[in-house]
Design an enzyme around this catalytic site. Structure first.
Site, PDB file in Angstrom:
ATOM      1  N   GLY A  33       0.368 -18.636  12.204  1.00 15.01           N
ATOM      2  CA  GLY A  33      -0.705 -18.147  12.755  1.00 15.01           C
ATOM      3  C   GLY A  33      -1.076 -17.365  13.424  1.00 15.01           C
ATOM      4  O   GLY A  33      -1.376 -17.149  14.695  1.00 15.01           O
ATOM      5  N   LYS A  98     -14.274   1.919  15.883  1.00 16.33           N
ATOM      6  CA  LYS A  98     -13.336   2.958  15.829  1.00 16.33           C
ATOM      7  C   LYS A  98     -14.408   3.678  14.539  1.00 16.33           C
ATOM      8  O   LYS A  98     -14.276   3.126  13.390  1.00 16.33           O
ATOM      9  CB  LYS A  98     -12.508   1.988  14.562  1.00 16.33           C
ATOM     10  CG  LYS A  98     -11.041   3.226  14.023  1.00 16.33           C
ATOM     11  CD  LYS A  98      -9.743   2.498  13.069  1.00 16.33           C
ATOM     12  CE  LYS A  98      -9.511   3.522  12.651  1.00 16.33           C
ATOM     13  NZ  LYS A  98      -8.790   2.565  11.935  1.00 16.33           N
ATOM     14  N   GLN A 192     -18.978   2.834   1.442  1.00 18.79           N
ATOM     15  CA  GLN A 192     -17.768   2.513   2.113  1.00 18.79           C
ATOM     16  C   GLN A 192     -18.777   2.379   3.676  1.00 18.79           C
ATOM     17  O   GLN A 192     -19.728   3.069   4.052  1.00 18.79           O
ATOM     18  CB  GLN A 192     -17.770   3.627   2.177  1.00 18.79           C
ATOM     19  CG  GLN A 192     -17.140   4.843   3.516  1.00 18.79           C
ATOM     20  CD  GLN A 192     -15.285   4.973   3.318  1.00 18.79           C
ATOM     21  OE1 GLN A 192     -14.943   4.925   2.807  1.00 18.79           O
ATOM     22  NE2 GLN A 192     -15.259   4.437   4.730  1.00 18.79           N
ATOM     23  N   TYR A 485     -11.527  11.853  -1.243  1.00 21.33           N
ATOM     24  CA  TYR A 485     -11.181  12.717   0.400  1.00 21.33           C
ATOM     25  C   TYR A 485     -10.945  12.538   0.840  1.00 21.33           C
ATOM     26  O   TYR A 485     -10.545  13.229   1.406  1.00 21.33           O
ATOM     27  CB  TYR A 485     -12.949  12.150   0.436  1.00 21.33           C
ATOM     28  CG  TYR A 485     -13.009  10.452   1.791  1.00 21.33           C
ATOM     29  CD1 TYR A 485     -13.142  11.465   2.911  1.00 21.33           C
ATOM     30  CD2 TYR A 485     -12.790   9.543   1.532  1.00 21.33           C
ATOM     31  CE1 TYR A 485     -13.177  10.213   4.038  1.00 21.33           C
ATOM     32  CE2 TYR A 485     -13.248   8.681   2.558  1.00 21.33           C
ATOM     33  CZ  TYR A 485     -13.242   9.017   3.706  1.00 21.33           C
ATOM     34  OH  TYR A 485     -12.978   8.490   5.243  1.00 21.33           O
TER      35      TYR A 485
HETATM   36  P1  FAD Z   1       3.168 -12.739  12.344  1.00 21.39           P
HETATM   37  O1  FAD Z   1       1.892 -12.138  13.555  1.00 21.39           O
HETATM   38  O2  FAD Z   1       4.869 -11.892  13.123  1.00 21.39           O
HETATM   39  O3  FAD Z   1       3.129 -14.508  12.268  1.00 21.39           O
HETATM   40  C1  FAD Z   1       3.777 -14.982  12.245  1.00 21.39           C
HETATM   41  C2  FAD Z   1       3.426 -16.733  12.517  1.00 21.39           C
HETATM   42  O4  FAD Z   1       4.213 -17.369  11.759  1.00 21.39           O
HETATM   43  C3  FAD Z   1       3.582 -16.991  13.995  1.00 21.39           C
HETATM   44  O5  FAD Z   1       2.104 -17.818  13.888  1.00 21.39           O
HETATM   45  C4  FAD Z   1       4.850 -17.445  13.789  1.00 21.39           C
HETATM   46  O6  FAD Z   1       5.102 -18.687  14.769  1.00 21.39           O
HETATM   47  C5  FAD Z   1       4.513 -18.492  12.143  1.00 21.39           C
HETATM   48  N1  FAD Z   1       6.143 -18.776  12.293  1.00 21.39           N
HETATM   49  C6  FAD Z   1       7.596 -17.888  12.080  1.00 21.39           C
HETATM   50  N2  FAD Z   1       8.394 -18.869  11.546  1.00 21.39           N
HETATM   51  C7  FAD Z   1       7.712 -20.001  11.598  1.00 21.39           C
HETATM   52  C8  FAD Z   1       8.416 -21.600  11.376  1.00 21.39           C
HETATM   53  N3  FAD Z   1       9.832 -21.982  10.864  1.00 21.39           N
HETATM   54  N4  FAD Z   1       7.792 -21.800  11.166  1.00 21.39           N
HETATM   55  C9  FAD Z   1       6.759 -22.279  11.783  1.00 21.39           C
HETATM   56  N5  FAD Z   1       5.839 -20.957  11.630  1.00 21.39           N
HETATM   57  C10 FAD Z   1       6.847 -19.751  11.882  1.00 21.39           C
HETATM   58  N6  FAD Z   1      -2.263  -3.840  11.649  1.00 21.39           N
HETATM   59  C11 FAD Z   1      -3.168  -3.179  11.058  1.00 21.39           C
HETATM   60  O7  FAD Z   1      -3.992  -3.293  10.603  1.00 21.39           O
HETATM   61  N7  FAD Z   1      -3.720  -2.313  12.401  1.00 21.39           N
HETATM   62  C12 FAD Z   1      -2.603  -1.609  13.121  1.00 21.39           C
HETATM   63  O8  FAD Z   1      -2.894  -1.077  14.093  1.00 21.39           O
HETATM   64  C13 FAD Z   1      -0.847  -2.468  12.764  1.00 21.39           C
HETATM   65  N8  FAD Z   1      -0.486  -1.976  13.910  1.00 21.39           N
HETATM   66  C14 FAD Z   1       0.634  -2.297  13.496  1.00 21.39           C
HETATM   67  C15 FAD Z   1       1.879  -2.263  14.924  1.00 21.39           C
HETATM   68  C16 FAD Z   1       3.192  -2.708  14.465  1.00 21.39           C
HETATM   69  C17 FAD Z   1       4.509  -2.009  15.416  1.00 21.39           C
HETATM   70  C18 FAD Z   1       3.333  -3.912  13.616  1.00 21.39           C
HETATM   71  C19 FAD Z   1       4.719  -4.531  13.334  1.00 21.39           C
HETATM   72  C20 FAD Z   1       2.361  -4.287  12.592  1.00 21.39           C
HETATM   73  C21 FAD Z   1       0.782  -3.576  13.231  1.00 21.39           C
HETATM   74  N9  FAD Z   1       0.062  -3.668  12.161  1.00 21.39           N
HETATM   75  C22 FAD Z   1      -1.749  -3.594  11.743  1.00 21.39           C
HETATM   76  C23 FAD Z   1       0.118  -5.119  10.915  1.00 21.39           C
HETATM   77  C24 FAD Z   1      -0.732  -6.249  11.587  1.00 21.39           C
HETATM   78  O9  FAD Z   1       0.134  -6.393  13.628  1.00 21.39           O
HETATM   79  C25 FAD Z   1       0.529  -7.631  10.858  1.00 21.39           C
HETATM   80  O10 FAD Z   1      -0.435  -7.032   9.418  1.00 21.39           O
HETATM   81  C26 FAD Z   1      -0.406  -8.521  11.217  1.00 21.39           C
HETATM   82  O11 FAD Z   1      -0.277  -9.264  12.732  1.00 21.39           O
HETATM   83  C27 FAD Z   1      -0.781 -10.014  10.356  1.00 21.39           C
HETATM   84  O12 FAD Z   1       0.700 -10.630  11.084  1.00 21.39           O
HETATM   85  P2  FAD Z   1       1.480 -12.155  10.491  1.00 21.39           P
HETATM   86  O13 FAD Z   1       0.849 -13.083  11.319  1.00 21.39           O
HETATM   87  O14 FAD Z   1       1.697 -11.432   8.720  1.00 21.39           O
HETATM   88  O15 FAD Z   1       2.627 -12.081  11.124  1.00 21.39           O
END
Ligand code: FAD
Length: 544
Positions: A33, A98, A192, A485
């Site tokens: 989530g 942005k 774009q 570009y």
């Molecule tokens: P997460 O946010 O890690 O969510 C994982 C989910 O899985 C959570 O809800 C957790 O509860 C659930 N989960 C895990 N294990 C279990 C389990 N066993 N049972 C049930 N649920 C579970 N993207 C951009 O577009 N722009 C940016 O500027 C940018 N900056 C970033 C900077 C950093 C340092 C990092 C690491 C990432 C960045 N990103 C950026 C990427 C972006 O943060 C992610 O693509 C985005 O937040 C998606 O994360 P996610 O939902 O895949 O994972």
């Protein structure tokens, strides 16, 4: 396209083939989530609005990554697709506009340059940047000469006027909204857009959660403890702590870097990009800001430090900031010290969050009946804000490749190739940021010249750029968001200049190019003088 794959195949009249009874996917389970989970839930709910149950399971024990706050301009299409207006969601997510990324200290001269969401004008068949190389390279920085956006950024302006008009509509004769390739996001939006957004990742996830639940997505808060596989190796069900087995036909793994379904349960290998991208750690921080006094920058900043770079993302009321660095050159403590020194007194009482980043992608992001999206699929350092772009791309491709229960192998293969091309294309583009920079002042920056492997396609592009061969126009046929570009902007900004301008320009009258440069200057001054500040626009228009 989304619906074509959902038509029952029993209706198909396939020449000479046995009629296959379609078995539509009825039960789709998203695990996770975070931004990926909720973006998938809302988008899939909208695209597939009948005969399918969508359930999202998330753990209250595992926190979301909580970063990911700067986006790519295609994100506008995501909100448009959901039918959401800016005033409906931006205030709830402390969002801001942005228009560019500002790169600071990426070359030895310590100069800055902007990578804007704006294409080059074309003059007599050649990009204005080619004309800059011929007649302006010793006179003024290319970004200020070729684009309007640097001036908007320097003056902290909103890209919209108070009546809602986007700046480029006011100076239309100068802006070409270039069409991007066929194989792109939603087919009715092939332009774009001149801006993207910054937003609070946690607030966005909450907003999307409410939106999805109101539209029928079932939400289960529970921890997945195990995954039960069927005989053919696909996922039969996930086993949760309190709700028992949750079964599904198709599973979307949005569990973040852990890849609970795709990597842990299905054992799909993860290919690291560490030979070309060295950074493997990040420290994230949130810093309160006085936006009334200081305004809000309409750009993300990426400032190079000793062993990586710092992002700064200005939201309505705080900045999100972080140091992405390489642990081979800096310990956690050293990195935090250098980061705090860079931030100064503003960060004194702010808590730092240390994050290990998994840079690379799954060999395949779709395996059997499981599709990984978000960090569970792949990630590169956020130098061009591509994490959320990867999510959006992954979901859109899932809709156009949507399976039935036969899980056609060709369909899966096509999806996997598309995702791999996109992530690998971005890897190449980010590698360029390091290898084309002339910085060698620290062991890290030396390593970016001596130790990294330059992907073959990138090497070829650099060679063509230096030797001025014409195919630098078609840098890549695969879709990954960055076309010629963007390559040109980064190479010029990093001072990776070709030795000469294009020979053809010696045979074309340059007066038209000079007139366009003058016109850009005039328009930029006009926009800086007439646009409201970003603070003013967001406060009075969006928030009212
Ligand atoms: P997460 O946010 O890690 O969510 C994982 C989910 O899985 C959570 O809800 C957790 O509860 C659930 N989960 C895990 N294990 C279990 C389990 N066993 N049972 C049930 N649920 C579970 N993207 C951009 O577009 N722009 C940016 O500027 C940018 N900056 C970033 C900077 C950093 C340092 C990092 C690491 C990432 C960045 N990103 C950026 C990427 C972006 O943060 C992610 O693509 C985005 O937040 C998606 O994360 P996610 O939902 O895949 O994972």
């Amino acid at each position: 396209d989304a619906f074509r794959n959902l038509q029952p195949r029993s209706q198909d009249k396939l020449k000479g083939e046995t009629l296959i009874m379609s078995q539509p996917v009825q039960n789709l389970v998203i695990v996770g989530g975070g931004t990926a989970g909720w973006m998938s839930a809302v988008y899939l709910r909208k695209a597939l609005d009948k005969n399918i149950q969508i359930t999202l399971v998330e753990s209250s024990d595992v926190t979301t990554i909580g970063v990911g706050e700067a986006t790519f301009s295609t994100i506008k299409l995501f909100f448009d697709y959901l039918g959401l207006q800016e005033h409906e969601w931006m205030p709830k997510c402390n969002a801001s506009y942005k228009t560019a990324i500002k790169f600071n200290n990426w070359n030895t001269q310590g100069q800055h340059f902007y990578h804007p969401f704006q294409r080059y004008e074309t003059v007599n068949g050649f990009d204005i940047a080619e004309w800059w190389l011929k007649i302006k390279r010793d006179e003024e920085p290319f970004d200020y000469a070729c684009f309007l956006i640097p001036s908007i950024c320097d003056h902290k302006k909103s890209p919209r006027y108070l009546d809602g008009t986007v700046f480029d509509d006011k100076v239309k004769d100068l802006i070409s909204r270039e069409f991007i390739p066929e194989k792109n996001v939603l087919s009715d939006h092939k332009v774009q857009y001149p801006y993207a957004y910054h937003f609070d990742a946690n607030l966005l996830a909450r907003f999307l959660k409410d939106y999805a639940k109101q539209r029928g997505v079932k939400h289960v808060i529970d921890h997945v403890e195990n995954v039960k596989l069927a005989e053919d190796g696909s996922i039969d069900s996930i086993i949760t702590r309190e709700h028992g087995n949750v079964s599904g036909d198709l599973f979307v793994d949005c569990t973040g870097f852990r890849g609970l379904l795709i990597n842990e349960a299905l054992d799909e290998p993860f290919n690291y990009f560490s030979d070309s991208l060295l950074c493997d750690r990040a420290i994230a921080m949130q810093i309160p800001t006085d936006i009334k006094k200081d305004g809000i920058n309409p750009f993300t900043a990426a400032t190079a430090l000793s062993s990586g770079w710092v992002w700064n993302i200005p939201l309505y009321g705080r900045d999100g900031t972080g140091y992405v660095y390489c642990s081979a050159f800096l310990s956690e403590e050293e990195a935090e010290q250098e980061f705090r020194q860079h931030l100064g007194p503003a960060a004194l009482n702010c808590k730092a969050k240390h994050i290990k980043i998994r840079v690379g992608r799954n060999r395949n992001s779709w395996v059997k009946n499981c599709v990984a999206i978000g960090l569970a699929s792949g990630f590169v350092e956020p130098l061009e804000s591509t994490g959320i772009f990867f999510i959006q791309h992954g979901i859109e491709e899932l809709v156009s490749h949507f399976p039935d229960k036969t899980f056609n192998e060709e369909l899966i293969k096509s999806y996997n190739n598309t995702i791999a091309e996109c992530i690998d294309g971005v890897r190449d583009f980010l590698t360029l940021h390091y290898c084309a920079s002339d910085r060698t002042d620290t062991p890290f920056w030396k390593a970016t010249k001596q130790e990294i492997k330059i992907p073959e396609q990138l090497n070829e592009k650099l060679r063509l750029w230096k030797t001025r061969l014409p195919n630098n126009k078609n840098v890549n046929h695969n879709y990954h968001g960055f076309d010629s570009y963007s390559y040109s902007v980064m190479l010029l900004g990093l001072n990776y200049l070709p030795e000469s301008s294009l020979p053809a320009l010696n045979h074309i009258d340059e007066r038209e190019a000079i007139a366009v440069f003058n016109s850009i200057k005039q328009k930029a001054n006009h926009l800086a003088a007439t646009l409201p500040s970003q603070y003013e626009y967001l406060t009075y228009v969006i928030k009212s």
